[in-house]
Design an enzyme around this catalytic site. Structure first.
Site, PDB file in Angstrom:
ATOM      1  N   SER A 905       0.851  -1.195   0.000  1.00 54.06           N
ATOM      2  CA  SER A 905       0.000   0.000   0.000  1.00 54.06           C
ATOM      3  C   SER A 905       0.886   1.243   0.000  1.00 54.06           C
ATOM      4  O   SER A 905       2.095   1.185   0.251  1.00 54.06           O
ATOM      5  CB  SER A 905      -0.908   0.005   1.238  1.00 54.06           C
ATOM      6  OG  SER A 905      -0.124   0.144   2.414  1.00 54.06           O
ATOM      7  N   HIS A 906       0.276   2.398  -0.253  1.00 50.85           N
ATOM      8  CA  HIS A 906       1.043   3.644  -0.337  1.00 50.85           C
ATOM      9  C   HIS A 906       1.802   3.930   0.958  1.00 50.85           C
ATOM     10  O   HIS A 906       2.976   4.287   0.929  1.00 50.85           O
ATOM     11  CB  HIS A 906       0.101   4.817  -0.653  1.00 50.85           C
ATOM     12  CG  HIS A 906      -0.475   4.760  -2.030  1.00 50.85           C
ATOM     13  ND1 HIS A 906       0.248   4.383  -3.132  1.00 50.85           N
ATOM     14  CD2 HIS A 906      -1.730   5.028  -2.489  1.00 50.85           C
ATOM     15  CE1 HIS A 906      -0.518   4.434  -4.211  1.00 50.85           C
ATOM     16  NE2 HIS A 906      -1.728   4.809  -3.850  1.00 50.85           N
ATOM     17  N   VAL A 907       1.141   3.783   2.108  1.00 52.43           N
ATOM     18  CA  VAL A 907       1.807   4.115   3.366  1.00 52.43           C
ATOM     19  C   VAL A 907       2.959   3.140   3.637  1.00 52.43           C
ATOM     20  O   VAL A 907       3.988   3.527   4.208  1.00 52.43           O
ATOM     21  CB  VAL A 907       0.795   4.141   4.539  1.00 52.43           C
ATOM     22  CG1 VAL A 907       0.315   2.746   4.901  1.00 52.43           C
ATOM     23  CG2 VAL A 907       1.403   4.821   5.767  1.00 52.43           C
TER      24      VAL A 907
END
Length: 1303
Positions: A905-907
Site C-alpha cells: 500500500s502507499h503508506v
C-alpha cells in the site's frame, strides 16, 4: 471373550420390581428391567469413582439421555407391555459403582429402595485392561509415532522395549473406553496427532451431534440497498420498481433537494411521494401512473399521525375544495412520451406540521392503505435542520424531543409508556432506521431501569398487557412491511413483553389470589407482593417469582432469595421504592413447600407470558401450545400451537429444552441454530401469529449467547477443528439476526471451507483460516461501527434530555453489541487467532518496513488525524487505525498498529522509502503493553519474523547517530525543474519524453516491444506538462485563475482548509477547443475510443476526470509531503497519462526485491480481485501475497490469503492517471500521492472467495502467480534494477499498466 454375569433383584417402594444384570467385558454392560409399572419410567442416575462419594456424570450414556441440573442423568426406559428395559455401557475403568432411582414422570412419583438410592458395585476386574485383545500392528504403529514425536532418538534395546510396552498400554486404554479398533487405526494412520491429546479428545467424544440439513448459504441472505433515511412504507410489501415515476417526479425540481421518498402500491399501479425542500420551503410531490382520475382527500397533523387539521388557504393548491373537515384536491394529468401520469404538488412553506394524512378518491370509490389512512411524515426536513444546527446531529431529533416531552406522562405506569411508544412508533415508522433507533434507545433505557416504571398511578395488569399488545402488534407489522429494518425491530421487541388482550393480563391479578388462598400465605411479604401485582405489575415480578422459587427449593434460605434478586438487578432499595413497597422478607413454612413450588412455577409462566416475550420456556410454550388448569373462580387457559411451522421444529425445540443447561454446549448450539433455520421461512412471510414467532426467534438467539458464554471455558481443551465448528455455528446465528448480512454470509462460506480443510489437514489450512478470521473481524468491526453511528448519537441526545446516568449513556451501544452473538463470535476468534498463528508460523508481528529505530512512545487513534503534525522528538507511534493512504508525520521513526494495511500500500511504500519502521501486530495485548508506556523511550529492533522492543534511557536516543540528522532539522531541499507548455495539448506514446511527461508515462512507453509477447502493455496517450497552466491562462478561465491565486495565498499563510476549495475551483475549468481536438486526434490515431463519439455527456465525463487529476495536486497528503521535503509546490507539474481500462479479473503489484526481507533473489507480489485501487488505496483487509525465488519462477509460494471484503469492477472505460514531475525522485517519491481517475464509476462488490478460481483452483492459481512472477523478472532484467510494477489479469492474459524503480 465371553462376558461373566452378576445378577441383582429388588422390590422398590410402591411394589415396583427391579432386576439388574452386569455383564463383564469391554465395555461392561448393565441391563435393567422394571415390571409392575403401567406408565413410562425414567432412570435417574449417576456413577461413583473410587476416589469420590459424590455422583459423577460419565463420558458416555444411552441415546435419549438428558442431564439434570448438571448433577445427574435421566434416561427413559424402553417399554414393552408392563416390562421396561434399559442398557447402560460402562467404558471408564475408574467407575466403581452406579447409583439410581426411578421416576414415573406422568405422576411425578419417585421409586427408591427403602427410601434410599439403589447402589450397585461394579466388580473391579470387569474393566481390567489386560483382558482386552490388541492387534499387534496397532501397537507397532503407536510405538513408532511416540518415537517419532520424541525426535527419532537412538534407543537401546531396553528403551525400545519400554517404548513398545507404553504404546501397548495406550492402545489398551483406548479400547477399554469403547473406541473401536477401526477408529484407533484411522487416527494413527493420520499421523497420531489426535492421540497426543487423548484426554481432550475424550471430552469431545461425549458430544452427540444432531443431524443438520445441508443448505445453500443463499438461504440466509438478507440484502437491502435502502438507506436509513429513506422511507419504505407501502400498502403491501413491494420492491421499488418506480423508475418511470421517479424520472417524471424529478422533472421540475430546479435544484431542490429530495429529503424522502415513499412508495405506495395501488393494485397494479403505484403512488410515489417525494418530500423536497429549497432552503426552509417544503413541498410534497405526488405522482401516480394510474389512469383513473384521482382526488386527494387530505389534512395536516401537528401533534400525532391521527390528526386531520384543515390546511389554511395558503397551503391549498388551485382547484381545492373543503369537504367534511378535509381538503380535496384533484390530480393534474401529465404526459411523458407515450406514458401517462397524474401529478400533484402540495407547497407547505415553513410550516411546523409533522405530517400529511390522506386517502384517495376515484370514481366514487375510496382507496386506503390496508384499511388505514395514508401518512407522510414531514420530519425529514427537521432532521436536515437538526444536523445543520448541530443539536441532535445524526438523530431523528423531532422524535427524541417528543419522547422527552412525553416522558413525564410515560413514567406514570408501564401502560402509559407502552401506549405512548405505540403512538410515537407509528409516527416514526417512515423515518427508517434512525426513527427506530430513537424508539430502541428509549425502550432500552426503560428495560435497563434507567427510567421510572411507575409513579403515583395504579393500573390493572390487563391494562398493561393490552398496551403491550398494541405496541408489539405494531412492531410485527413494521417487521413484515419493512424487511430492511427487521434487525432494529427485533432489538426493540427484545425490550418489551409480549402482552395480550383480555384474560392474559388479568390472570396475573387472579392467580396470585388463588396462590395465597390455596397455600395459606396471605400476610407479610406475599401480601405486599400481592398489592404490587394488583396495582402496578412489572418485569421485576418475574424476578421476584423466580427468587421465591429458589428460596423455597433451597430449604427456605433467604440468602438464596436475595442472591437471585440482586443478580438480576432488584435490590432491597428497589423493592422498597415501589408505589406498593415490598419491605418484608419471605417467611414461609415447610408444609407449604410442594404446593408453592407447583403454583409459583405455573404463575411464573403467566408472568413471563406478559413481561418476558423472549423468555425461552415461555416463547416455546406459546408457539407449541399449552394448557393451564383453572382454579376456583378462574377459568382454564389453552394456547393453541402456531400453525404452518416446519414439522422438524417441535423436535428441535424439545432438544433445546433437554440440553439447555448442559455444560457441553455443542448439541444445544446445533439445536438452537437449526431451530432458527427451520423457523426462518415463517418469519419471512405474512403470518397471523408473527409476533409469537419473532419472540421465539429472539429467545433462541439469546440462548445461543448464554450457551456460548457457559461453554467458552471448554475451548481450552479442544482441537482447532472444534473451535472452527463453534465459529460456524455462532456465525450462522449472527447471520440470521442481521440485516444486510452479505459480508457475514461470504465469511461463513469461507469458514465452511476452513472446517473441511482443517478436518483433512490440508496444506496451509491455518494460513487460509487466518485470512478468513481477519475478514470476519473486519465484518464485526463494520457492524459495531454501524451500530455506533446509528445508536450512540440518539443515546447521548435522549439520555441527556431524560437525565439518564452518564455511564449508562457512554456504554449504550457497547452493551447492545455485547448482548448479541457478535460478542460471542469475537471471543471465539480471539481464542483461535494465536492457535492459527502458531500453526502457520506467523508470529505476533508482520514487519512491513524493517528499520531499527529508537524513540518515545506516543499513542493515537488514527494515523490520518496526525499525518500533518510535526513531532519535535523521535516518536514511535502506536496507532489503532492505519488505512493505507496516509502520510507519515515528521519526527515519527516507527508506526506500530493492529490494523492490516497491505505490504505494498502507499503508506507501506512510503515507510520503506523514508526509512521508518512499520509493523502490524496481531496480538492486542502487546500493543496494549506498549500503549501503557506512553512517553517512555524504547529501542525497536525488527527481525525477519518478530519485533523486539526494549525500554532504554532518554540519553541513548540523543546519542543515536541515526537520530542526529532528523533532530537537527537539516532535511535536504529538493528542487524540481518547472515544466512549461510545449505547444501540444496531447501527445501519443511515441512522443513521450522526460521533458513532456513524468516517469510513469515514460516507463510504460519504454516497455512496448521489449517484453515477451504474452506480456501486454495498454495503448497510451497523454496530456503533457504545462497543459493545465495553459488552460488556466485562457480568457475563458480568467475567473477561475483569479480565484485559485487568491486561495493559494491563503494556503501559503497556513490555512490548509482552502486546499479543498482550490480543488473544487479547478473543476470549474472550461475546455479549450484546441485541447479537445488535439486529444481526439491522438486518441483516435492510437486506436483508442474517443468519448465524444458517444455524445457530449461522455466527453464531459472525460473532461471532469482530467480536471480531477489536475486538482489532486492540491490534496492534503500531497501538499504536506511537498512541505516536508521543502519542494516548491508551484514547481510541481502534472501530466495526465490516458489509457483504456482493462476490466480486470485481478490486479497485482510486484516488488522484484522482497521488501520484507530485502532478499534480491526473491520476488514479492500481492494480488486482489478486481481493480488495483483496493490494493494501493485505503480498503480494509489484506491482499493475497506470494513469494517466488527467481531461480524457480514456476514455484510460487503463497504467504498470505486475501481478507479484502470488496472488489472494484468496471466495464470498458478510460482511466486518466496522474503523472507528475515529482515521480520517483531520490528523497521525494510522489508515487501514489496524486489521483488516477476513471471516467466511469467503479462498481463495488462484496467478494465471495468460495467461487474465486484463484483460491479454489490450485492449478489456475499456480499458473497465474507464476505468470506474474515471470513478468516481474522480465521487467527487472530489462531495466537492470529492482522494479515496482502494477498490472492486471483479464481472462488469463497479463497486462502491465505501469512500472517504476523500487524505492
Amino acid at each position: 471373550m465371553a462376558k461373566e454375569q452378576t445378577n441383582y433383584k429388588f422390590e422398590l417402594d410402591g411394589g415396583l420390581k427391579m432386576q439388574v444384570q452386569i455383564k463383564k467385558g469391554s465395555p461392561t454392560c448393565i441391563e435393567l428391567q422394571a415390571t409392575n409399572a403401567t406408565t413410562s419410567l425414567l432412570l435417574h442416575w449417576g456413577v461413583l469413582l473410587s476416589t469420590d462419594k459424590n455422583w459423577v456424570i460419565p463420558s458416555h450414556w444411552p441415546t435419549g439421555t438428558r442431564t439434570y441440573k448438571q448433577k445427574a442423568l435421566q434416561t427413559p426406559f424402553k417399554r414393552s407391555g408392563e416390562c421396561h428395559s434399559l442398557t447402560i455401557e460402562i467404558r471408564d475403568p475408574k467407575i466403581c459403582a452406579i447409583e439410581f432411582l426411578l421416576k414415573d414422570e406422568a405422576r411425578d412419583k419417585w421409586f427408591k429402595l427403602n427410601g434410599q438410592n439403589v447402589h450397585i458395585d461394579i466388580p473391579r476386574d470387569a474393566t481390567n485392561v489386560s483382558d482386552v485383545s490388541i492387534p499387534e500392528d496397532l501397537v507397532q504403529l503407536k510405538a513408532y509415532i511416540q518415537w517419532e514425536s520424541k525426535g527419532k532418538k537412538n534407543y537401546t534395546p531396553e528403551q525400545e522395549k519400554q517404548e513398545y510396552e507404553e504404546a501397548r498400554k495406550a492402545v489398551q486404554a483406548e479400547l477399554v473406553k469403547g473406541i473401536s479398533v477401526a477408529d484407533i487405526r484411522k487416527k494413527l494412520q493420520l499421523g497420531g496427532t489426535q492421540m497426543k491429546c487423548d484426554s481432550r479428545q475424550e471430552k469431545m467424544q461425549t458430544f452427540q451431534h444432531i443431524p443438520r440439513k445441508k443448505r445453500d448459504t443463499s438461504y440466509l441472505l438478507n440484502k437491502y440497498s435502502d438507506k436509513a433515511t429513506e422511507s419504505k412504507i407501502s400498502a403491501m410489501s413491494i420492491k421499488d420498481n418506480t423508475s418511470h415515476l421517479d424520472a417524471y417526479a424529478m422533472e421540475g425540481l430546479d435544484g431542490r433537494t429530495i429529503l424522502q421518498k415513499t412508495t405506495f402500491k395501488l393494485g397494479d399501479k403505484q403512488l410515489l411521494v417525494h418530500l423536497v425542500n429549497n432552503g426552509d420551503e417544503t413541498s410534497a410531490r405526488l405522482v401516480t401512473d394510474s389512469r383513473e382520475p384521482f382526488i386527494l382527500h387530505w389534512g395536516l397533523s401537528k401533534n400525532s399521525a391521527q390528526e386531520w387539521l384543515v390546511p389554511s388557504v395558503n397551503f391549498r393548491p388551485k382547484g381545492s375544495s373543503m369537504v367534511d373537515g378535509a381538503c380535496e384536491t384533484p390530480f393534474e394529468r401529465a404526459y411523458a412520451g407515450s406514458a401517462s401520469f397524474q401529478f400533484l404538488e402540495l407547497k407547505l412553506g415553513k410550516s411546523d406540521f409533522i405530517g400529511i394524512s390522506f386517502v384517495l378518491r376515484s370514481n366514487g370509490q375510496w382507496i386506503k392503505n390496508n384499511g388505514s389512512d395514508f401518512y407522510i411524515s414531514l420530519k425529514a426536513a427537521d432532521r436536515k435542520h437538526a444536523k445543520s444546527i448541530g443539536d441532535g446531529k445524526g438523530t431523528t431529533k423531532w422524535l427524541l424531543d417528543a419522547i422527552a416531552e412525553k416522558e413525564k406522562d410515560a413514567e406514570r405506569s408501564l401502560m402509559h409508556r407502552f401506549n405512548i411508544a405505540t403512538e410515537l412508533t407509528e409516527r416514526a415508522r417512515c423515518e427508517g432506521k434512525l426513527g427506530l433507533a430513537g424508539i430502541l434507545v428509549w425502550m432500552r433505557f426503560m428495560a435497563t431501569r434507567q427510567l421510572t416504571w411507575n409513579k403515583n398511578y395504579n393500573v390493572k395488569p390487563r391494562e398493561i398487557s393490552a398496551a403491550q399488545d398494541k405496541l408489539t402488534n405494531l412492531l410485527q407489522r413494521i417487521f413484515q412491511d419493512q424487511p430492511e429494518n427487521r434487525e432494529f425491530v427485533r432489538l426493540i421487541m427484545s425490550t418489551v413483553g409480549r402482552g395480550g388482550e383480555g384474560d392474559v393480563g388479568q390472570r396475573i391479578r387472579d392467580e396470585i389470589l388463588v396462590i395465597q388462598r390455596n397455600n395459606d400465605c396471605k400476610g407479610g411479604m406475599m401480601e405486599e407482593w400481592h398489592q404490587k401485582l394488583h396495582n402496578n405489575t412489572s418485569p421485576d415480578d418475574v424476578i421476584i417469582c423466580q427468587a421465591l422459587l429458589d428460596y423455597i427449593k433451597s430449604g427456605f434460605n433467604r440468602d438464596i432469595y436475595w442472591k437471585t434478586l440482586n443478580k438480576n438487578g432488584v435490590t432491597k432499595e428497589r423493592l422498597a421504592s415501589y408505589d406498593r413497597p415490598i419491605v418484608s422478607e419471605p417467611c414461609l413454612r415447610s408444609d407449604q413447600k410442594e404446593g408453592l413450588i407447583r403454583d409459583l412455577t405455573a404463575y411464573l409462566r403467566t408472568l413471563k407470558a406478559v413481561h418476558s416475550g423472549a423468555d425461552l420456556d415461555s416463547a416455546i410454550a406459546t408457539c407449541m401450545g399449552y394448557k393451564a388448569q383453572g382454579h376456583d373462580f378462574m377459568g382454564g387457559l389453552q394456547v393453541q400451537p402456531v400453525s404452518g411451522l416446519s414439522p422438524e421444529l417441535p423436535g428441535l425445540l424439545k432438544c433445546v429444552l433437554e440440553h439447555v443447561e448442559d455444560n457441553k454446549v455443542v448439541v444445544l448450539l446445533e439445536a438452537l441454530v437449526e431451530s432458527r433455520l427451520e423457523l426462518r421461512p415463517s418469519l419471512l412471510r405474512s403470518h397471523e401469529r408473527l409476533r409469537d414467532l419473532i419472540f421465539l426467534d429472539l429467545a433462541l438467539d439469546s440462548t445461543v449467547r448464554t450457551a456460548m458464554e457457559r461453554g467458552y471455558a471448554e475451548l481450552n481443551n479442544v482441537f482447532p477443528l472444534d473451535i472452527v465448528y463453534f465459529i460456524v455455528l455462532v456465525l450462522e446465528n449472527l447471520s440470521l439476526s442481521s440485516d444486510d448480512n452479505e459480508e457475514f454470509i461470504y465469511c461463513l462460506k469461507d469458514w465452511y471451507r476452513t472446517h473441511d480443510m482443517c478436518k483433512t489437514n490440508t496444506d496451509q489450512w491455518a494460513l487460509y483460516a487466518k485470512a478468513v478470521l481477519d475478514r470476519t473481524r473486519l465484518a464485526l468491526t463494520d457492524k459495531a461501527e454501524h451500530y455506533q453511528e446509528l445508536l450512540q448519537p440518539s443515546a447521548e441526545y435522549l439520555g441527556t434530555l431524560l437525565g439518564v446516568q452518564q455511564w449508562a449513556i457512554n456504554i449504550f451501544t457497547e452493551e447492545i453489541i455485547r448482548a448479541g452473538s457478535a460478542a460471542s463470535l469475537s471471543l471465539l476468534l480471539n481464542r483461535l487467532d494465536p492457535v492459527l498463528r502458531n500453526i502457520a508460523n506467523l508470529g505476533c508481528w508482520q514487519i512491513i518496513s524493517p528499520v531499527e529505530v529508537c524513540g518515545y512512545i506516543a499513542t493515537v487513534d488514527e494515523l490520518l488525524k496526525v499525518q500533518n503534525k510535526v513531532y519535535n522528538r523521535p516518536t514511535i507511534l502506536v496507532a489503532r487505525r492505519v488505512k493505507g493512504e496516509e502520510e507519515i508525520p515528521d519526527g515519527v521513526v516507527a508506526v506500530l498498529t493492529t490494523d492490516m494495511p497491505d505490504v505494498l500500500s502507499h503508506v507501506s511504500v512510503r515507510a520503506r522509502n523514508c526509512k521508518v519502521c512499520f509493523a502490524t501486530c496481531f496480538d492486542q495485548n502487546i500493543l496494549n503493553e506498549l500503549q501503557a508506556k506512553e512517553g517512555k523511550p524504547f529501542l525497536i529492533r525488527p527481525t525477519s519474523s518478530n519485533l523486539i522492543y526494549t525500554e532504554i534511557k532518554g540519553t541513548d536516543i540523543l546519542s543515536a547517530p541515526e537520530m542526529m540528522f532528523s533532530q537537527s532539522g537539516m532535511s535536504p531541499r529538493i528542487t524540481l525543474k518547472k515544466k512549461c507548455f510545449g505547444g501540444a495539448y496531447a501527445i501519443s506514446a511515441d512522443e513521450f519524453s522526460s521533458e513532456l511527461v513524468g516517469s510513469k508515462s515514460c516507463n510504460i512507453a519504454y516497455l512496448r516491444g521489449k517484453l515477451p509477447l504474452w506480456v501486454n502493455v495498454p495503448v497510451s496517450v497523454a496530456l503533457p506538462f504545462g497543459v493545465f497552466e495553459k488552460v488556466l491562462s485562457e480568457n475563458m478561465n480568467k475567473d477561475v485563475a483569479d480565484k485559485i491565486t487568491a486561495l493559494k495565498n491563503l494556503v501559503a499563510k497556513g490555512d490548509l482548509s482552502k486546499l479543498c476549495d482550490i480543488r473544487q475551483t479547478v473543476l470549474q475549468l472550461k475546455a479549450p477547443l484546441h485541447l479537445m481536438n488535439g486529444l481526439k486526434t491522438k486518441m483516435q490515431g492510437s486506436k483508442m475510443p474517443w468519448p465524444g463519439n458517444e455524445g457530449e455527456q461522455r466527453w464531459q465525463k472525460a473532461w471532469m476526470a482530467i480536471k480531477k487529476v489536475w486538482a489532486s495536486k492540491w490534496n492534503e497528503r500531497a501538499y504536506i509531503s511537498t512541505k516536508k521535503t521543502k519542494v516548491d509546490h508551484d514547481d510541481l507539474c502534472m501530466a495526465v497519462l490516458i489509457q483504456e481500462i482493462i476490466s480486470a479479473d485481478y490486479a497485482f503489484v510486484i516488488h522484484t526485491t522482497n521488501p520484507l526481507s530485502g532478499n534480491k533473489s526473491e520476488i514479492y507480489a500481492e494480488i486482489v480481485k478486481g481493480l488495483g485501487e483496493t490494493l494501493v488505496g485505503a480498503y480494509p483487509g489484506r491482499a493475497m501475497s506470494f513469494v517466488t525465488n527467481k531461480s524457480s519462477l514456476k514455484s510460487p509460494k503463497v504467504v498470505g490469503y486475501p481478507s479484502k471484503q470488496v472488489g472494484l469492477f468496471i466495464k470498458r472505460s478510460i482511466i486518466f492517471r496522474s503523472d507528475s514531475n515529482g515521480e520517483d525522485l531520490e528523497g521525494y517519491a510522489a508515487a501514489g500521492l496524486y489521483d488516477s481517475v476513471p471516467m466511469d464509476q467503479e462498481e463495488k462488490l462484496v467478494i465471495d472467495y468460495s467461487v474465486d478460481r484463484l483460491i479454489m483452483d490450485q492449478s489456475f492459481q499456480k499458473s497465474i502467480l507464476s505468470k506474474i512472477a515471470e513478468a516481474g523478472n522480465a521487467i527487472e532484467q530489462l531495466y537492470k534494477c529492482a522494479q515496482d510494477i502494477e498490472g492486471v489479469i483479464k481472462n488469463g492474459e497479463l497486462y502491465v499498466v505501469q512500472t517504476r524503480p523500487q524505492m
